[in-house]
Enzyme design. Structure first.
Site, short mmCIF file in Angstrom:
data_model
loop_
_atom_site.label_atom_id
_atom_site.label_comp_id
_atom_site.label_asym_id
_atom_site.label_seq_id
_atom_site.Cartn_x
_atom_site.Cartn_y
_atom_site.Cartn_z
CG ASP A 113 -13.43 -17.63 14.44
OD1 ASP A 113 -14.49 -18.13 13.68
OD2 ASP A 113 -12.80 -18.62 15.04
CE LYS A 178 -12.90 -23.16 -0.83
NZ LYS A 178 -11.63 -23.01 -0.42
#
Length: 228
Positions: A113, A178
Site C-alpha cells: 500500500d 490519474k
C-alpha cells in the site's frame, strides 16, 4: 426479483460495451493486459516523456498494462526492430501496487500500500538514490460513492505521488497522475502548478466518455526537497 433483473441488465450492458470496445480489442490483439495501455501511449505520444535508458516508476501498476508499454518502449530498436515484450531492456522499470502483479520480464515489482511508510521505504530502497526520469501513477482508491470521502482519498494518493516525485525526480523529470473531475480537482491542479514548471491536463481517447477520470502531467520541478 426486480433488483436482480436490473442488475443482470446492467451487467449485460457493461459486458456488451466491454466486448465491443475498440481499445479492448486492440489490447487483445497487441498483447496488452488492459486497454489502459493506450491511455499512457497517447499521453506519451503527446508529451514525448518516455525514452530508452530512463528510470521510470509505475505506481498503481496492476494488472501491468502501463509497465508493458514502458517495457516495449525500452526494448532496443537496433536494425529496425523494437517493442519486444521480452528480451534485452534499455532502461529500468520499478512497479508498485497493493494487488498481486503477474511478472513482466525486466520489471521490478513491489507489492504493498503506497500510503504506508514501510512500503514507501521499500520503494525508496529500490530506487537506491538514483534520479528518476518519470513517475506514472494510475492509482485510484476504492470509491464509496460519497463525494467528499472519495475526493479526500483521491487527493491523498495524488499528494503522495507528488511528494515522491519531488523527492526522487530529476529536475527536468515528469509526473503523470490519474485524477478525477469533481470536488477537489482544482486543488490538485493548483498543487501541480505549484510543483511543476509545465502542467498539462490530458483526457486520453482511451478513457471512457462516461468516466470522470483525466490525467495531470507535470514536467520540470519548481521545488526541491529540503537539504537536496
Amino acid at each position: 426479483m426486480k433488483v436482480q433483473t436490473k442488475s443482470k441488465k446492467v451487467n449485460k450492458a457493461w459486458l456488451h460495451d466491454h466486448l465491443t470496445d475498440p481499445y479492448v480489442r486492440l489490447a487483445q490483439k497487441e498483447g496488452y493486459r488492459a486497454r489502459a495501455a493506450y491511455k499512457l501511449k497517447e499521453i506519451d505520444e503527446t508529451l514525448h516523456l518516455i525514452k530508452p535508458g530512463q528510470l521510470v516508476v509505475d505506481l498503481g501498476a496492476t494488472p501491468g498494462a502501463w509497465s508493458q508499454y514502458l517495457r516495449r518502449k525500452f526494448a532496443p530498436r537496433d536494425a529496425g526492430t523494437g517493442g519486444a515484450a521480452v528480451g534485452e531492456l534499455n532502461g529500468t522499470i520499478i512497479a508498485l501496487d497493493l494487488l498481486e502483479f503477474e511478472p513482466i520480464e525486466g520489471v521490478h515489482f513491489i507489492q504493498g500500500d503506497f500510503r504506508e511508510d514501510a512500503v514507501l521505504a521499500a520503494l525508496d530502497a529500490q530506487v537506491a538514490g538514483r534520479p528518476v526520469d518519470v513517475v506514472v501513477s494510475d492509482m485510484a482508491p476504492n470509491l464509496s460513492g460519497i463525494e467528499s470521502t472519495d475526493s479526500a482519498r483521491i487527493g491523498l494518493l495524488v499528494e503522495l505521488a507528488v511528494d515522491f516525485a519531488v523527492r526522487h525526480l530529476k529536475p527536468e523529470g515528469a509526473l503523470v497522475c490519474k485524477v478525477f473531475h469533481g470536488s477537489g480537482y482544482n486543488e490538485l491542479v493548483k498543487l501541480f502548478k505549484d510543483t511543476f514548471r509545465v502542467v498539462k491536463p490530458i483526457k486520453p481517447k482511451a478513457s471512457r466518455d462516461k468516466s470522470a477520470e483525466t490525467f495531470l502531467a507535470g514536467i520540470g520541478l519548481k521545488v526541491r526537497p529540503a537539504g537536496s
